[in-house]
Structure formats: structure tokens, C-alpha cells
Design a protein around this motif. Structure first.
Motif, PDB file in Angstrom:
ATOM      1  N   PHE A 322       0.557  -0.903  -0.494  1.00 44.63           N
ATOM      2  CA  PHE A 322      -0.073   0.078   0.512  1.00 44.63           C
ATOM      3  C   PHE A 322       1.695   1.630   0.123  1.00 44.63           C
ATOM      4  CE2 PHE A 322      -2.884  -3.036   1.185  1.00 44.63           C
ATOM      5  CZ  PHE A 322      -4.362  -1.599   0.555  1.00 44.63           C
ATOM      6  N   ASN A 323       1.828   0.916   0.228  1.00 38.55           N
ATOM      7  CA  ASN A 323       2.925   1.617   0.383  1.00 38.55           C
ATOM      8  C   ASN A 323       3.629   2.210  -0.679  1.00 38.55           C
ATOM      9  OD1 ASN A 323       1.668   2.899   2.534  1.00 38.55           O
ATOM     10  ND2 ASN A 323       2.639   2.131   4.024  1.00 38.55           N
ATOM     11  N   ASP A 324       3.970   1.284  -1.728  1.00 42.02           N
ATOM     12  CA  ASP A 324       4.656   0.867  -2.399  1.00 42.02           C
ATOM     13  C   ASP A 324       5.186   2.406  -3.455  1.00 42.02           C
ATOM     14  OD1 ASP A 324       5.233   0.614  -5.614  1.00 42.02           O
ATOM     15  OD2 ASP A 324       5.611  -1.846  -4.181  1.00 42.02           O
ATOM     16  N   ILE A 325       6.368   2.196  -3.740  1.00 46.36           N
ATOM     17  CA  ILE A 325       7.296   3.549  -4.668  1.00 46.36           C
ATOM     18  C   ILE A 325       6.572   3.885  -5.773  1.00 46.36           C
ATOM     19  CG2 ILE A 325       8.709   2.546  -5.688  1.00 46.36           C
ATOM     20  CD1 ILE A 325      10.657   4.729  -5.161  1.00 46.36           C
ATOM     21  N   HIS A 326       5.729   2.442  -6.640  1.00 43.22           N
ATOM     22  CA  HIS A 326       5.403   2.473  -7.830  1.00 43.22           C
ATOM     23  C   HIS A 326       3.338   2.626  -7.707  1.00 43.22           C
ATOM     24  CE1 HIS A 326       4.921   1.830 -11.743  1.00 43.22           C
ATOM     25  NE2 HIS A 326       4.907   0.516 -11.608  1.00 43.22           N
ATOM     26  N   VAL A 327       3.539   4.176  -8.622  1.00 40.47           N
ATOM     27  CA  VAL A 327       1.570   4.370  -8.602  1.00 40.47           C
ATOM     28  C   VAL A 327       1.170   3.506  -9.017  1.00 40.47           C
ATOM     29  CG1 VAL A 327      -0.289   6.033  -9.149  1.00 40.47           C
ATOM     30  CG2 VAL A 327       2.039   6.570  -8.977  1.00 40.47           C
ATOM     31  N   LEU A 355      -5.466   2.770   4.285  1.00 40.99           N
ATOM     32  CA  LEU A 355      -6.503   3.515   3.917  1.00 40.99           C
ATOM     33  C   LEU A 355      -6.284   4.419   3.935  1.00 40.99           C
ATOM     34  CD1 LEU A 355      -9.687   0.999   3.248  1.00 40.99           C
ATOM     35  CD2 LEU A 355      -7.641   1.550   1.657  1.00 40.99           C
ATOM     36  N   LYS A 356      -6.355   4.884   5.241  1.00 42.04           N
ATOM     37  CA  LYS A 356      -5.877   6.071   5.993  1.00 42.04           C
ATOM     38  C   LYS A 356      -4.596   7.243   5.436  1.00 42.04           C
ATOM     39  CE  LYS A 356      -5.269   8.862   9.872  1.00 42.04           C
ATOM     40  NZ  LYS A 356      -4.867   9.062  11.447  1.00 42.04           N
ATOM     41  N   VAL A 357      -3.397   6.559   4.747  1.00 41.54           N
ATOM     42  CA  VAL A 357      -2.742   7.139   4.184  1.00 41.54           C
ATOM     43  C   VAL A 357      -2.764   7.469   2.850  1.00 41.54           C
ATOM     44  CG1 VAL A 357       0.246   6.630   3.851  1.00 41.54           C
ATOM     45  CG2 VAL A 357      -0.804   5.702   6.283  1.00 41.54           C
ATOM     46  N   ARG A 358      -3.603   6.298   2.021  1.00 39.39           N
ATOM     47  CA  ARG A 358      -3.404   6.455   0.690  1.00 39.39           C
ATOM     48  C   ARG A 358      -4.729   7.822   0.794  1.00 39.39           C
ATOM     49  NH1 ARG A 358       0.596   4.723   0.957  1.00 39.39           N
ATOM     50  NH2 ARG A 358       0.936   6.918   0.330  1.00 39.39           N
ATOM     51  N   SER A 359      -5.298   7.735   1.428  1.00 36.13           N
ATOM     52  CA  SER A 359      -6.420   8.494   1.294  1.00 36.13           C
ATOM     53  C   SER A 359      -5.932   9.907   1.399  1.00 36.13           C
ATOM     54  CB  SER A 359      -7.508   9.129   2.692  1.00 36.13           C
ATOM     55  OG  SER A 359      -7.281   9.282   3.790  1.00 36.13           O
TER      56      SER A 359
END
Length: 1369
Positions: A322-327, A355-359
Motif C-alpha cells: 500500500f506504500n509502494d513507490i510505484h503508483v 487506507l488512511k495513508v492512501r486517502s
């Protein structure tokens, strides 16, 4: 058996009783008959019949001869195969055949016969089935384990069975096939890769979709043999995944598909493979990680999957992606979340933090999909998502991107509708999401116009309701050809306002047909769209209509779904007279101080304003709902409040809703009229304006009321008290617009004698001496504000008259262009301050734009006046450029301004502020898209193509650039590069899509222009050479950026006759006018697609307003993100996030002079010394004479002004071909001292603007337009400490305090003597200067000290530059 073999050596064949010899000497039919008897004999034998086995041994050997194995008849071969199968059964475990080659031939023969299983309707199918059953039951093929060629035999068998299996086979066939194949896997010593491939290939999606039965067979086989085959599967994946040996199998490229299928079949097959996936999740290859993430998303998210609990290390490793560098990897993880939440609620806790980070991900697409995932799960079952996840969606309603905000708002609305309105999950669920309603309603108060969800919703609802009402009115008319066309046209309009117009078009047609035939439905719909329909009535109507159109036999009815959607959009579901009354009461409570606003954290004043703003929107969309005495009396109370904004909103509400107030509420009318007359005479200017419009909209005997206001105001006009002059001029201006004929004579006298002669042509109070180019409204002198209102009065009068019979339009235009020519100082006495001059330049430019929107005045605007007006977009003052661009964009968006005004945006290509360039580009994109969409929807306007087709802006742009005052030397490379950038600024957007072969059309247009002469100066060879040179620049751009330019043009372009002469048929201009060095500047490549969301993502609706600093900061910081690769923010020369870290997102602190300025000052001194030595030999005088130069004189002829003023304006100067020094456009020198000055660094002001008040409809916007220019505190915010930029054109600053405007970038080339001086003193190249300028925009320019600035100015001559005007001292 030894005895049997002895018997076999005798060679004598014994046949069953009644069967004669079987040989090639008998017919096929007889052979088949005899073989059937043999088959029957073998079928009846069992393994215990030793005598019979010995008796028929030779027959068994005979049947395996090549004669039978290669027999051409399929029936013979089938019977022989059945015999051989029984022979293997009877003689088991020993076969009567000892030769390995013979055994191979026999089994390959039997395999071939199994192909007959394919045709289940064949007469022989039962015999084929018997063959399969026999060999499966006996496991005959196990004999082949000892053969060297066993793998070939087994592979062929597997392939045959997978090929023949089909949906005609019953369960028994399927079972026997599995039995046969599984025995080979389970009892054999090994499974070859080839055999494994034969099984696995059926799991690959492509094969799976082609033959579902083969997939089921492979699935059953793998389940049956899981334990035995697992080591071979593990070895295969180990070879491919870990060792990278992709050559071991043709299936290597499908490993991830196979892993998923195998996991779904039996997870035990992958016990040793899953740890390898953990290793692959950490691969350095982006694509490989993405593939593994996609695979695991399906494995973890599957409904019955227990992978997450069984393999926690792999689950944790996956969450890390979820925290991968690749979009794309992060995007895939986020998409997986919804399936995981729906199928595995127990994993929601693990997902929440990620999901909080990705939001808050920098990528728009990822933030968008986080919302989609959470909302999708919520809509399935609210219990699947926790409050934290819903809060993430809540936060995203304030996202910087409209797409994300919209998704969040729509998602929350759908959740609320399902669980609160429809109560699908009970009271607890409804309580859990009760906050959603308030949240969505509060979004209305966001600053960005895009976020005004309620506003836009009501507007769209109102518009669609009117369309449906029009359709109902049409249906009542008698049928005819025109009737059918009108109905079809209205159906298309309604369709365009619904989602997916392509699909809904037929449904809307069907609805129109139903309305024609069913009177009951028609009546219900008429009630629904009537202005007086209440919310309760609407609910009943919707139920009746859906009940009538629904069908219990057809539960899924797309037509009914479309009708429901349409009814939802047009029904007044929450606004009626009752709700308006409740809102009014709430506002009254706030006014009286009895509301609990403070408890809710909202100041009372703000609550009143907000309430009235909301009511103002509703007054436009639901005017009839305001018709009650209580409502009007409350609004009357608001008019008497001290808060100007409250009174303004109340006046606008009265204007929108008071059409029947005079007859329905006479007691309110008398009180209101008195208040309106007072406001018109002595209220603030904006209230005076609204008061006049209220009287015009509400009262029948308006002429009398207007006269009662006009006469006293006209008589009391006095220039001695400027502050008291602003409101009367505003009121008189709107009276002139609304009743020009009523006051025709006094208005002309007023304009000629008072406005022009007394007000505009006199400077009574000297302006403040300041270097600032812009100040807030409260610092603008009353005299300047009065002059602005005077100009607006003239324009409003002309807009009311709408004809030029008295030539007043010509005189006014000359007056306006004279103001522009004199930089805002019409009298040129030097009394005016720079901020006041900026205000008047802006007012004059905007006034010309207003007049150009009226056809009768557009026709009389000369090309010189148009060009002078266009140059306002390059004004030295940032706020002037900004406000003028907004006005220009607004007029173009309404399709009111002619197409040539779209070309004005090309002049923004060299604006020094990136935000302004990006904004201009966004305006171009929106206007071009708007025109293209309009042409698609209005095919009948093809005769107006030249005024609408965006490609026709090219001739105007070319002509404007030919007459650009910065384009002086025809062949100058640097000036041509500027021309190229300006042309590419518009061509990049036009060429992004090659619709209808538009590239060839543009090429043809440019070619045609080269065959003409300049319409403005047809006999000027230099101008015509410039024209052809600019055409060549345009042609080279088209050629370098298009591959289809050489095709045939779809139509022959029509050139504007005012701008170009008719082409000379005897003249063929094929000469190339560009210098050879220019070729290298045309780089090939496709134009980038234009996205309206753009680099700065400002909401550019018809109002053209900008966002606040905060929202702009958020937007710009994301401009270079990967989510919008085609946005202007990522294209050449556009805004990038690094460039705006300081200038757009935060206030710039002044740097000390020592940081960056020292080298620059050193060069400047050197240049100054050199210039002194040369004796100032090349001071250029400013170029062409224009019609604008005589404007003051002409104005005097019309209005009777002093002749001395005209004489001052008529001073002449010689035409000079030497290039002028770069200064701001249109800035003439004001004193002889300018000869001794050297251009010093100017200062760039703050780029921030706050959004002006939103207007509710187009008519209201037109009324507001006049006041927006001088509403500086609303439109422009002045920065207390600006940062320094390049010196504005012609500005001689001697003070060091910061300037609030950003000067326009210098254009053209400096005089040769200065150029030489700069070179001698180590001056930088143009490229270096450009680079330095970019860095200045990124970091801010250091401030030069006052002493050094004075020293620099005193030590060198300063050459000023102006646009086609005469030098004055």
C-alpha cells in the motif's frame, strides 16, 4: 502362459464360433459383422477363462497387426480398439504383446479412437464410451510406465481427452476420463513438464474461456491428484519464479494466472509456492511487483479465502505494498480494498491504517479509488465499514481536486439515501450516518464555486424542470412536421442533462410517446414541474407515475429506472414554500439574536449572511416558494440592516421573486418602494444598482418611479464632493441602461458635458506619489472611483441604446482608447497616482470588452482599438492583467464576445507569472472545448462557423502578433522565437485533437493568408513581410507537430475580410520568409492533450473567478503529479510544483540585497558607464501612429472639450526602425529625466486573489460585471511585502518599498548601444536571462536598496517604450 506362447508360435488363428477368417479379402461390411462377433466374444470373457485366453491368443496378436491398426475404415478401427481394450482386461496384468514398439503403436491407436467421443450424437458413441470405460477401469495405460516413450503416449492421451470433452458428455464420461488420467499421475514415477503443461494450459484464462469443460476436467484431475502432482507444480514455479528459467515451459508467461487458478482449485497445491510470492513482492521490477499484487489481491479478496489467516507473513508483506513507490501498485492495492472489506470484514482493522495513508496520497486517482472502495463496501452493508473509514470519505469532501470531492460527496449521498432515507439497516445505522446530511449541506459554503453543490444542484434541477415543462407544452400542440422536429429537439436537450446520453436517448423518446398517449401521466408530470408543487405533492406524483409506468412482470426495467432518475432530478424534494418559510424564520432568529449560532461556532453576522446567500440561490431556482407576506416582511427587515452584504442579498432576492408582489402584497409594495428609492439615491453603490433593478422587475409604472429618482440625482451632480458622486453615477448608469429612451436627451447632455468634460478631462486632486501599481479599494481616491463610474455610465447608456446612429459609440471608443494610450492619465498632467492609473486602464479595457459584446458596437471598433484593448492583458500591473483576463474569459464563455477576442490570450504566452500563463491556457482550453461542444449540439449553426469554429482563431492570432509592438525587426531570431511561443500557446490546444482533419484545415488557412495582404496596412511592405513571416512560423509549427497536415482540407477556410485583403489570383507566394537559424527551434512531436482541470485547476465557469490562496496552494502543489499527465501543469513552459513552492503557496519574505543582487548591480554599473561614453546615441522613439492617438481630439469634437488638450495629444514623433528598449507596453515617458534613467528591477506583487461573490444567473452576472472591476478588495488582495521582479516597462522607481503588482515581462530587444554595453560589461545571454527569470519566479528576487537603485538610475540613460503613441514631456 508359456503354453499359450507355444500355441501362438503355431501361427494358427482360432476365431469364435460362427466367425470366419478376418482378412483383407472380405468386404468392409462383412469384416465389420465378423468383428462385432469377436467383440461380443471378448466382452463376455473374464480373466479366469484360462482355456479361452489360450485359445484366442493368436487372434489377439492378429488384431494388433498393422492391417487393423492402420485400417482406413473408422468402424473397423473402433471395433478393433474395443477388442484390444478387452484383451488388456482379460490378459491383465500381463499383456500378450511383448514388443515395446507394438505396445506404443497399440496405445497410440486406442488414443486416436478416443477422439470419437467428441460426437455424442454418433450412432457409435456407445461403443466409444465402452472403450473409454474399459481402459479407465482396467488402467490399461499403466502398462506404458515401463516404456521409454511413455511420456509421448500419456501426453497424447491427455491432449485427446481435453480436446474431445464437451458439454454433451454426461457425468460418467467425465468421471472415466478423470479416472484414466489420475491413475497415470498417481501411479507413475514422475510427471514430465510437457504432461504438466498439457493439464495446466486449460487453466489459462484464454483457454478456460474457450472450453469450460476442459477447464472443469483439469480442475477435477488436479483435485484428485493434488498430493501426487504438487511437487511437480512446485518445481515448475520454482524454475520460473526463483531461477528465472522461462524457457522450461510455454506457460511461463502465465504463471500468475496459473497460481490464482491453482489456489482456487486447491490451496495445498501451492504450499511451497506462496513463500516465493513474498519474495516477488519485494522485487525491484515495478511490473513484476504489480503482477504479484494483482494476483494476491484476488487471492486475499476471494470470498472463501483463508489465505490472510493461514499465511500472515505474506499478508503483512502485501499490506506493505500500500506504500509502494510505484503508483499503479498502490492503485491496485486500494482497488482490492473494497473486495476485501466485503468478503472479509475481519480484515477491516488491518486495512484501516493503510487506507488512511492512501486517502492522503499525492495521486488524485488513488485518493479517488480509496473513496470508491469504502463507499462500495458501505453500500453493500454499512456494518462492513467502521467510522474511521467513513471519516476518510468525509475528509475527502474537502480534497484539492474536484473529481475526488465529487466522488466523496456522491458516495456519502448514496450511503445516506440508502440507510437514512430508505432505512434499509434500521435506526442504529441511520443514527451512525446522520452527520452526512449536515456535512453535504455545509459544503455549500466552501469558497470554490465547484463545491457549491446545492447551488449547482438547484440550478440544474431548475433548468431540467423548465425543459420538461417545455416538452409538456409542446405535446399539447397539434401534430405537424415542425411539431415532430421541436419534440425531437427538446428530447435531445433533456437527454444531454442525464447520465449516459447515448443510452437514455431512446428512453426519453419513449417517455415523450407515453406523455402523448397517457393523459393521466401527463397531468401528474405537469403538477410535478409546476412552480407551486410542494414536497408532499411531488412525492405523490412520483409514486403515481412510477406505478403507472412500472410492470410487475418485468422487475428489471431500464426505462423505468431512467424515468425515476429524471423524476428525482426535477421533483422539488426538499424546497417548497414551507421550507423557505422555515429558512426565513431561522434567519430572523439570527437577526433577533435568539438563534444558537454562537453555540454552533458560527458568528451571528456570518450566520445571517450565509442564510441570505442560500436564500438568494433559492430565489433564482424557486421564486414562487417565496410568495408569502411573512417572507417578504422578513426580507424588508433585512433591507434596513446596517450590514451591506445582507441588504444586497435581500435586494437580489426581491428582484428574483417580486414579480407579483405589487398585486398580491400592496401593503408591502408601498413600504418597499420608499426603501428602494432611498437606496437608489443615497445607498452604497451596489445597493443602489440592485434597487434600480428591483424597481424595474417589480413595478408596472416604473417610468414614474425612475423619473422620481433620475431628476433629483441629475440636478445634484457636483464634482466638488467626489465621495457623494459615486452612488448617483451608479444609479444613473443603470437607469441609462434600463430606460435609455425615457431619458435620451438629458443623458446625452449629461455624458457630453458632465462625464467627459467636467469629470474625466479634469484632475482635481493630485494622486499619492507611490511606486505601487495597485492598492486596495479603501485606498483608491474618490475621484478615481467617480471616474470609473463615469466610464461605466457611458457604456451602460450605449448598451441600453443598442444603436450607433448618433455616433456616440465611436466617440466613447475613442475616449476609452485614449485612456489606454495615455496609461490611464487622460489629461497627461502627471497628477494621477500609479494605482489610480491602473484602475482606469482596467476600467477602459473592460468597457471596450462590454461594448464588443453588442454587435452594433463591435462593428465600429477599429483594428487599432482592438489591438490596444488586447494589450491590456500585458499590462505592467498584475491585478489589471488578472481582472482583464477574467472579464475576457467570461465574455467568451457566454459566446458573447466575437472569436477574435479569443486570440488575445496568445499574448499571455510571455507573461512572467507562471500562474497567469497557466490560467490563460486554461481559459483557452475551456473556450475551445465549449465551442466544439456547442457546434456538435447545434448542427444548424454551420452558417456561423467562422464565428464559432475554434480553428478560426488562428488568423486573428496571426494578425494580432503581426501588429504586436514588440515585433519590430522582421528577421530578428529572438523576436521570432517569442512569436513562435505565442502561436504554439494556442496551436498546442487546437492541435491536441485532429478532429475532422483540422490540422490540414489550419495549414490551408495559413497558406491562404500568405496569398493575401494585411487588411489594416495593405500598402505597407514591412507589415506584409511581417505577416508572411508569422505565417511561416505558424506553418512550421503545424508541420513539425502533425503527421496529417498534408491531407486534403475538409473545407476551404474563409478569412475575415477586415483583417486580410482578398487573395490575388495572379500572386503565388511560395517564398520562405524565415531565417535559416529558425529551423532548429521547431521540434517535432505530437501536441499534448489539453485538460480543463489544468495546472492551477481554478474553477473557470462563466464567472471566471479564482480560488482562495489555500485552495490554490493545494491545487498547484499537485499539478505535476502523475494523476494528470496531460494537464497543462506538465506541458512545456507550464506550471510545475517546484516552481510555485514559494510564489503560489506562501508569502515571500524579502531577501537582503546581498543574497542575489550584487552581480546584477555590478553589470548594471558597467552598462551605465559604457552608455555614458557612447553619449546616449541610440535613444529610440516609439513607433507607429495609431488612431488612438487622435482619440482625445475626436472626443472633443463630440463632447466639446478644450482644444489645448487635443493639441497636447496630437504631438507627433518620427517612425523609428531601431528596436525599442523592453519596457511595459503602453508606458510613455513622463519627463525629460527619463533620458537619464536606466531600467531598474521592478517588483512583482502578490499573486493571490480571493473569489468575488458568486452570481446566480447569467443576467445577474452581467449586472455584477460593471462593479467587479472596482471591487478591488473582493477581487484583488494586496500583499504588504511583495518580492521584486523585473522593472515594469517605463517605470522609474526611486523608492524601495514593495510594489503590489507583477510587471509584464519585457519583450522586444534593447537598443544596440545598450546591447553592446551589456556585452562589454559581461552581460548575460538571452538564454541565461530567461533561465534567471525562471529562477526569479521560483525563489523571489532580492530587493535592491534605495541608494543603489538611485545610483543605477542616475548613472545611465533610460529609454522608455510605448505602444504606438507620441512622446510627451
Amino acid at each position: 502362459m508359456a503354453h499359450s506362447k507355444n500355441r501362438a508360435t503355431d501361427g494358427k488363428i482360432t476365431y469364435p464360433p460362427g466367425v470366419k477368417e478376418i482378412s483383407d479379402k472380405i468386404s468392409k461390411e462383412e469384416m465389420v459383422r465378423r468383428l462385432k462377433m469377436v467383440v461380443k466374444t471378448f466382452m463376455d470373457m473374464d480373466q479366469d477363462s484360462e482355456e479361452e485366453k489360450e485359445l484366442y491368443l493368436n487372434l489377439a496378436l492378429h488384431l494388433a497387426s498393422d492391417f487393423f491398426l492402420k485400417h482406413p475404415d473408422k468402424d473397423v478401427r473402433l471395433l478393433v480398439a474395443c477388442c484390444l481394450a478387452d484383451i488388456f482386461r482379460i490378459y491383465a496384468p500381463e499383456a500378450p504383446y511383448t514388443s515395446p514398439d507394438k505396445l506404443k503403436d497399440i496405445f497410440m491407436f486406442i488414443t486416436r479412437q478416443l477422439k470419437g467421443l467428441e460426437d455424442t450424437k454418433s450412432a457409435q458413441f456407445n461403443r466409444y464410451f465402452y472403450l473409454l470405460e474399459n481402459i479407465a477401469w482396467v488402467k490399461s495405460y499403466n502398462i506404458c510406465f515401463e516404456l521409454e516413450d511413455s511420456n509421448e503416449i500419456f501426453t497424447q492421451l491427455y491432449r485427446t481427452l481435453f480436446q474431445v470433452i464437451n458439454n454433451g458428455h454426461n457425468q460418467k464420461v467425465h468421471m472415466h476420463m478423470v479416472d484414466l488420467m489420475s491413475s497415470i499421475v498417481c501411479e507413475g514415477d514422475s510427471v514430465s513438464q510437457e504432461l504438466l503443461d498439457t493439464v495446466l494450459v486449460n487453466l489459462v484464462p484464454a483457454h478456460k474461456n474457450l472450453n469450460k469443460q476442459a477447464y472443469d476436467l483439469a480442475k477435477a484431475l488436479l483435485k484428485r491428484t493434488a498430493q501426487a502432482i504438487e511437487p511437480y507444480i512446485t518445481n515448475f514455479f520454482n524454475q520460473v519464479l526463483m531461477l528465472g528459467k522461462t524457457s522450461v515451459s510455454d506457460l511461463s508467461e502465465h504463471v500468475f494466472d496459473l497460481i490464482l487458478e491453482l489456489y482456487n482449485i486447491d490451496s495445498h497445491l501451492l504450499l511451497s509456492v506462496l513463500p516465493q510470492l513474498e519474495f516477488k513482492l519485494k522485487s525491484n521490477d515495478n511490473d513484476e511487483r504489480l503482477q504479484v499484487v494483482k494476483l494476491l489481491a484476488k487471492m486475499f479478496g476471494a470470498k472463501d479465502s483463508e489465505l490472510a489467516s493461514q499465511n500472515k507473513p505474506l499478508w503483512q508483506c502485501y499490506l506493505g505494498r500500500f506504500n509502494d513507490i510505484h503508483v499503479p501498485v498502490r492503485l491496485e492495492c486500494v482497488k482490492f480494498a473494497s473486495h476485501c472489506l466485503m468478503n472479509h470484514p475481519d480484515l477491516a482493522k488491518d486495512l484501516t491504517e493503510y487506507l488512511k495513508v492512501r486517502s492522503h496520497d499525492p495521486e488524485e486517482a488513488i485518493r479517488h479509488d480509496v473513496i470508491v472502495s469504502i463507499v462500495t463496501a458501505s453500500k453493500k452493508d454499512l456494518s462492513l465499514v467502521n467510522d474511521h473509514l467513513l471519516n476518510f470519505v468525509r475528509e475527502r469532501t474537502l480534497d484539492k481536486r474536484w473529481r475526488v470531492r465529487k466522488e466523496a460527496m456522491m458516495g456519502l449521498a448514496q450511503i445516506y439515501k440508502k440507510y437514512a432515507l430508505q432505512a434499509e439497516a434500521g435506526k442504529e445505522a441511520a443514527k451512525q450516518i446522520s452527520w452526512i446530511k449536515d456535512k453535504l449541506l455545509h459544503i455549500y459554503y466552501q469558497n470554490s464555486i465547484d463545491d457549491r453543490a446545492l447551488n449547482e444542484m438547484w440550478k440544474c434541477q431548475n433548468m431540467l424542470r423548465h425543459h420538461v415543462k417545455d416538452l409538456l407544452d409542446l405535446i399539447k400542440q397539434p401534430k405537424s412536421d415542425s411539431y415532430n422536429k421541436a419534440v425531437f429537439s427538446k428530447v435531445m436537450v433533456i437527454t444531454r442533462n442525464l447520465p449516459d446520453p447515448g443510452k437514455t436517448q431512446d428512453f426519453v423518446k419513449k417517455l415523450a410517446q407515453v406523455l402523448e398517449e397517457d393523459e393521466k401521466v401527463r397531468k401528474q408530470l405537469e403538477t410535478l414541474v409546476s412552480p407551486s408543487c410542494s414536497c408532499k405533492q411531488a412525492e405523490v406524483c412520483v409514486k403515481e407515475i412510477t406505478k403507472k409506468l412500472g410492470s410487475p412482470k418485468q422487475p428489471s426495467n431500464p426505462f423505468l429506472e431512467m424515468v425515476k432518475f429524471l423524476l428525482e432530478r426535477i421533483a422539488p424534494v426538499h424546497i417548497d414554500t414551507e421550507s423557505i418559510s422555515a429558512l426565513i424564520k431561522q434567519v430572523n432568529k439570527s437577526i433577533e439574536g435568539t438563534a444558537d449560532d454562537e453555540d454552533e461556532g458560527v458568528p451571528t453576522e456570518q450566520a445571517i449572511r450565509a442564510g441570505l446567500e442560500l436564500l438568494k440561490v433559492l430565489s433564482f431556482t424557486h421564486p414562487v416558494s417565496f410568495h408569502s407576506a411573512e417572507t417578504f416582511e422578513s426580507l424588508l427587515g433585512c433591507l434596513k440592516m446596517d450590514d451591506e452584504k445582507v441588504a444586497e442579498a435581500a435586494l437580489q432576492i426581491f428582484k428574483n421573486t417580486g414579480s407579483k408582489l405589487e398585486e398580491s402584497f400592496p401593503h408591502i409594495k408601498s413600504v418597499l418602494l420608499t426603501v428602494l428609492q432611498h437606496k437608489a439615491k443615497k445607498g452604497p453603490p451596489r445597493q443602489a444598482k440592485y434597487a434600480i433593478h428591483c424597481i424595474h422587475a417589480m413595478f408596472s409604472n416604473r417610468d414614474t418611479h425612475f423619473a422620481q429618482i433620475f431628476e433629483p440625482l441629475h440636478k445634484s451632480l457636483d464634482t466638488d464632493n467626489m465621495e457623494q458622486l459615486i452612488t448617483p453615477l451608479t444609479t444613473l448608469g443603470h437607469l441609462a441602461m434600463l430606460a435609455p429612451e425615457q431619458f435620451a436627451a438629458p443623458l446625452k447632455s449629461l455624458v457630453a458635458n458632465f462625464i467627459v468634460k467636467d469629470l474625466l478631462m479634469n484632475d482635481r486632486i493630485p494622486g499619492k506619489k507611490t511606486t505601487k501599481l495597485w492598492v486596495p479599494d479603501d485606498e483608491v481616491s474618490p475621484e478615481t472611483l467617480a471616474k470609473i463610474q463615469g466610464l461605466k455610465l457611458m457604456v451602460r447608456w450605449l448598451l441600453g441604446v443598442k444603436n450607433n446612429q448618433s455616433k456616440s459609440g465611436n466617440s466613447t471608443l475613442r475616449m476609452l482608447t485614449a485612456i489606454l494610450s495615455s496609461d490611464g492619465d487622460l489629461t497627461e498632467q502627471g497628477k494621477m497616482g500609479k494605482p489610480d492609473m491602473s484602475r482606469l486602464r482596467l476600467a477602459a479595457g473592460c468597457a471596450i470588452l462590454r461594448l464588443a459584446q453588442e454587435p452594433c458596437y463591435h462593428e465600429i471598433i477599429t483594428l487599432e482599438q482592438y489591438q490596444l484593448c488586447a494589450l491590456v492583458i500585458n499590462d505592467e500591473c498584475y491585478q489589471v492583467r488578472q481582472a482583464f483576463a477574467q472579464k475576457l474569459h467570461k465574455g467568451l464563455c457566454r459566446l458573447r464576445l466575437p472569436l477574435e477576442y479569443l486570440a488575445v490570450f496568445t499574448l499571455c504566452a510571455k507573461d512572467p507569472v507562471k500562474e497567469r500563463r497557466a490560467h490563460a491556457r486554461q481559459c483557452l482550453v475551456k473556450n475551445i472545448n465549449l465551442r466544439r461542444e456547442y457546434l456538435k449540439q447545434h448542427a444548424a449553426v454551420s452558417e456561423k462557423l467562422i464565428s464559432l469554429l475554434p480553428e478560426y482563431v488562428v488568423p486573428y492570432a496571426i494578425h494580432l502578433l503581426v501588429h504586436d509592438p514588440d515585433y519590430v525587426k522582421v528577421q530578428d531570431i529572438e523576436q521570432l522565437k517569442d512569436i513562435k511561443e505565442a502561436l504554439w500557446f494556442v496551436l498546442e490546444i487546437l492541435m491536441a485533437k485532429n478532429e475532422n482533419n483540422s490540422h490540414a484545415f489550419i495549414r490551408k488557412m495559413v497558406e491562404n493568408i500568405k496569398q493575401t495582404k494585411d487588411g489594416q496596412c495593405p500598402d505597407d511592405p514591412k507589415i506584409n513581410e511581417k505577416l508572411y513571416t508569422v505565417c511561416d512560423v505558424a506553418m512550421n509549427i503545424v508541420i513539425s507537430k502533425s503527421t496529417t497536415y498534408s491531407l486534403e482540407s475538409p473545407k476551404d477556410p474563409v478569412l475575415p475580410a477586415r483583417y486580410f485583403t482578398q487573395p490575388d489570383k495572379n500572386f503565388s507566394n511560395t517564398k520562405n520568409y524565415l531565417p535559416p537559424e529558425m529551423k532548429s527551434f521547431f521540434t517535432p512531436g505530437k501536441p499534448k492533450a489539453a485538460n480543463v482541470l489544468g495546472a492551477v485547476n481554478k474553477p473557470l465557469s462563466a464567472t471566471g473567478k479564482l480560488q482562495t490562496k489555500l485552495s490554490r496552494m493545494e491545487t498547484i502543489s499537485n499539478a505535476s503529479s502523475n494523476s494528470n499527465p496531460s494537464s497543462p501543469g506538465r506541458s512545456k513552459g507550464r506550471l510545475e510544483s517546484a516552481d510555485v513552492d514559494h510564489s503560489e503557496n506562501e508569502d515571500i519574505l524579502m531577501k537582503s540585497p546581498s543574497e542575489t543582487e550584487k552581480p546584477s548591480r555590478g553589470r548594471k554599473r558597467g552598462a551605465a558607464a559604457n552608455q555614458d561614453d557612447k553619449g546616449q546615441e541610440s535613444k529610440p522613439k516609439r513607433g507607429r501612429k495609431k488612431a488612438a492617438n487622435t482619440s482625445t481630439d475626436d472626443a472633443e469634437d463630440q463632447w466639446g472639450e478644450d482644444s489645448s488638450m487635443a493639441e497636447a495629444t496630437m504631438e507627433t514623433e518620427d517612425e523609428q526602425n531601431s528596436p525599442p528598449k523592453r519596457g511595459r507596453r503602453g508606458r510613455p515617458p513622463k519627463s525629460a529625466a527619463s533620458k537619464d534613467e536606466m531600467p531598474s528591477k521592478g517588483r512583482r506583487g502578490r499573486r493571490k486573489t480571493a473569489p468575488p461573490a458568486d452570481e446566480e444567473n447569467e443576467e445577474e452576472q452581467e449586472e455584477e460585471e460593471d462593479d467587479e472591476d472596482d471591487a478591488g478588495s473582493e477581487n484583488m488582495e494586496v500583499k504588504p511585502k511583495g518580492r521584486r521582479g523585473r522593472k515594469p516597462r517605463g517605470e522609474a522607481d526611486t523608492a524601495s518599498d514593495s510594489v503590489e503588482s507583477t510587471p509584464q515581462k519585457r519583450r522586444g530587444r534593447p537598443p544596440k548601444s545598450q546591447t553592446a554595453a551589456r556585452k562589454a560589461s559581461g552581460g548575460r545571454s538571452r538564454a541565461a536571462a530567461n533561465q534567471e527569470e525562471e529562477s526569479e519566479e521560483e525563489m523571489g528576487i532580492a530587493q535592491q536598496s534605495e541608494d543603489e537603485e538611485d545610483e543605477a538610475m542616475d548613472s545611465s540613460p533610460k529609454v522608455r517604450r510605448k505602444v504606438g503613441r507620441r512622446d510627451r514631456r
